[in-house]
Enzyme design. Structure first.
Site, PDB file in Angstrom:
ATOM      1  N   ASP A  37      85.991  16.033 -88.693  1.00  0.00           N
ATOM      2  CA  ASP A  37      86.651  16.716 -89.817  1.00  0.00           C
ATOM      3  C   ASP A  37      87.904  17.482 -89.386  1.00  0.00           C
ATOM      4  O   ASP A  37      88.616  18.030 -90.231  1.00  0.00           O
ATOM      5  CB  ASP A  37      85.686  17.721 -90.468  1.00  0.00           C
ATOM      6  CG  ASP A  37      84.593  17.035 -91.293  1.00  0.00           C
ATOM      7  OD1 ASP A  37      84.762  15.841 -91.624  1.00  0.00           O
ATOM      8  OD2 ASP A  37      83.594  17.703 -91.606  1.00  0.00           O
ATOM      9  N   LYS A  73      87.280  22.405 -97.015  1.00  0.00           N
ATOM     10  CA  LYS A  73      87.414  21.144 -97.765  1.00  0.00           C
ATOM     11  C   LYS A  73      86.172  20.926 -98.617  1.00  0.00           C
ATOM     12  O   LYS A  73      85.091  21.456 -98.320  1.00  0.00           O
ATOM     13  CB  LYS A  73      87.600  19.937 -96.836  1.00  0.00           C
ATOM     14  CG  LYS A  73      86.482  19.673 -95.801  1.00  0.00           C
ATOM     15  CD  LYS A  73      85.286  18.892 -96.298  1.00  0.00           C
ATOM     16  CE  LYS A  73      84.183  18.747 -95.263  1.00  0.00           C
ATOM     17  NZ  LYS A  73      82.874  18.388 -95.784  1.00  0.00           N
TER      18      LYS A  73
HETATM   19  P1  ATP Z   1      80.765  20.020 -91.747  1.00  0.00           P
HETATM   20  O1  ATP Z   1      80.995  19.996 -93.216  1.00  0.00           O
HETATM   21  O2  ATP Z   1      81.960  19.626 -90.932  1.00  0.00           O
HETATM   22  O3  ATP Z   1      79.503  19.400 -91.288  1.00  0.00           O
HETATM   23  P2  ATP Z   1      79.891  22.703 -92.016  1.00  0.00           P
HETATM   24  O4  ATP Z   1      80.871  23.373 -92.901  1.00  0.00           O
HETATM   25  O5  ATP Z   1      78.599  22.279 -92.640  1.00  0.00           O
HETATM   26  O6  ATP Z   1      80.606  21.525 -91.315  1.00  0.00           O
HETATM   27  P3  ATP Z   1      80.433  24.657 -89.998  1.00  0.00           P
HETATM   28  O7  ATP Z   1      80.748  25.876 -90.791  1.00  0.00           O
HETATM   29  O8  ATP Z   1      81.562  23.970 -89.369  1.00  0.00           O
HETATM   30  O9  ATP Z   1      79.556  23.632 -90.825  1.00  0.00           O
HETATM   31  O10 ATP Z   1      79.348  25.120 -88.917  1.00  0.00           O
HETATM   32  C1  ATP Z   1      78.351  24.280 -88.387  1.00  0.00           C
HETATM   33  C2  ATP Z   1      77.766  24.970 -87.160  1.00  0.00           C
HETATM   34  O11 ATP Z   1      78.751  24.970 -86.135  1.00  0.00           O
HETATM   35  C3  ATP Z   1      77.420  26.426 -87.405  1.00  0.00           C
HETATM   36  O12 ATP Z   1      76.070  26.568 -87.700  1.00  0.00           O
HETATM   37  C4  ATP Z   1      77.810  27.141 -86.113  1.00  0.00           C
HETATM   38  O13 ATP Z   1      76.694  27.372 -85.306  1.00  0.00           O
HETATM   39  C5  ATP Z   1      78.711  26.151 -85.374  1.00  0.00           C
HETATM   40  N1  ATP Z   1      80.123  26.609 -85.219  1.00  0.00           N
HETATM   41  C6  ATP Z   1      80.877  26.351 -84.145  1.00  0.00           C
HETATM   42  N2  ATP Z   1      82.117  26.837 -84.315  1.00  0.00           N
HETATM   43  C7  ATP Z   1      82.162  27.429 -85.510  1.00  0.00           C
HETATM   44  C8  ATP Z   1      83.192  28.121 -86.240  1.00  0.00           C
HETATM   45  N3  ATP Z   1      84.418  28.305 -85.726  1.00  0.00           N
HETATM   46  N4  ATP Z   1      82.895  28.567 -87.465  1.00  0.00           N
HETATM   47  C9  ATP Z   1      81.654  28.363 -87.983  1.00  0.00           C
HETATM   48  N5  ATP Z   1      80.652  27.752 -87.330  1.00  0.00           N
HETATM   49  C10 ATP Z   1      80.885  27.272 -86.115  1.00  0.00           C
END
Ligand code: ATP
Length: 306
Positions: free
Chosen positions: A143, A13
């Site tokens: 989210d 997203k």
């Molecule tokens: P948001 O925008 O919801 O804050 P994001 O995109 O910034 O999320 P994610 O890619 O969801 O961040 O990852 C955040 C942290 O969560 C990562 O650094 C990782 O350690 C942990 N994590 C746990 N599960 C997952 C997964 N399935 N894929 C990626 N990271 C994950």
């Protein structure tokens, strides 16, 4: 049960608008955000595992490096919650094919959790409604419900109270990826630090943005993109300002740091502009990768049985 596995495709997203209220006494911020699901996907494969193996998880794909493969992974937590909630007496094997950047502000982990919920529902023929799945998703993270819903939606509260948004047309995005992530809690803390001593009002919907979406007006949408976390993300990662400048120089209709960053999303008018900007960003030396995507797209959905 006549299938041994399912493949669920889940979108990343971007936040077209993100209004962040003051820090609550419970340590959270009330939000009003407009999400758009875009065509950058993870595929979540959910299968029956070998007897006695419990929940197992592995990952491949261009962004899989460094993703935790233990019980801290949101996909694992989603499976554990479903096993407990529905007393599922089975072993579950999950494989994540990751293309959504990790810690990129695109809710990749939440997307994977959404994929597992939809996958387990399909595999075990639980017959849950989208609404029920979204409610379970909200227990895992704010989210996750949007990962299930997809499309374009307003999220209130912590971002998990969703209402669909009337939106016309397809939008062309160019995404500038960074080579390391930003921690969402760190970006919120920096936002609080930058706001110290300021009067912060309750978060509000961005009317110009909603109007542009209703009208299918890409130019209007470009101008209305807004993110209260952008200054904080740029403060922690100053190079993001250079990335945003490239978009302005190459005629993007608008640019925005997605969520807590560091992914930067550029809205462009057409394929030709997308190509120009892709080349300029790749040559700029300030981004680790560039991908193109369109939005809105569907939420988590089964694409095949295996
Ligand atoms: P948001 O925008 O919801 O804050 P994001 O995109 O910034 O999320 P994610 O890619 O969801 O961040 O990852 C955040 C942290 O969560 C990562 O650094 C990782 O350690 C942990 N994590 C746990 N599960 C997952 C997964 N399935 N894929 C990626 N990271 C994950």
């Amino acid at each position: 049960m006549n299938q041994s596995g399912v493949v669920i495709r889940v979108p990343g997203k971007i936040n077209l608008g993100l209004s962040v209220g003051p820090l609550d006494s419970d340590g959270y911020h009330e939000l009003v955000t407009v999400f758009q699901a875009i065509s950058l996907y993870d595929d979540v494969i959910v299968k029956f595992g070998a007897e006695g193996s419990g929940i197992t998880l592995d990952a491949s794909g261009s962004t899989a490096t460094g993703v935790p493969l233990d019980h801290t992974n949101l996909a694992y937590k989603a499976a554990a919650l479903m096993v407990e909630r529905f007393q599922l007496d089975a072993d579950i094997d999950i494989h994540l094919k990751k293309e959504i950047p990790v810690a990129g502000g695109m809710a990749g982990g939440s997307a994977d959790a959404a994929g597992v919920l939809v996958g387990i529902d399909a595999l075990f023929e639980l017959g849950l409604s989208r609404d029920q799945l979204e409610r379970i998703g909200a227990e895992l993270g704010s989210d996750v419900p949007f990962g299930i819903a997809g499309g374009t939606a307003i999220g209130r509260g912590r971002g998990d109270e969703l209402t669909p948004v009337l939106s016309q047309g397809k939008y062309q995005w160019v995404l500038a990826l960074a080579n390391s992530g930003l921690s969402t809690p760190a970006v919120y803390s920096e936002c609080d630090r930058l706001r110290e001593g300021m009067m912060i009002s309750r978060p509000a919907a961005n009317d110009a943005l909603l109007q542009a979406l209703r009208a299918g007006d890409a130019k209007g949408l470009g101008k209305a993109l807004s993110n209260d976390l952008q200054s904080a993300a740029c403060s922690l990662r100053p190079a993001l300002r250079l990335v945003l400048d490239v978009g302005n120089d190459y005629g993007a209709l608008g640019c925005i740091v997605s969520g807590s960053g560091p992914t930067v999303a550029f809205l462009v008018e057409d394929e030709e502009k997308a190509l120009d900007l892709t080349v300029a960003l790749s040559a700029s030396g300030v981004v680790a990768g560039v991908v193109r995507a369109t939005g809105p797209t569907h939420g988590a959905r089964k694409i095949s049985s295996i």
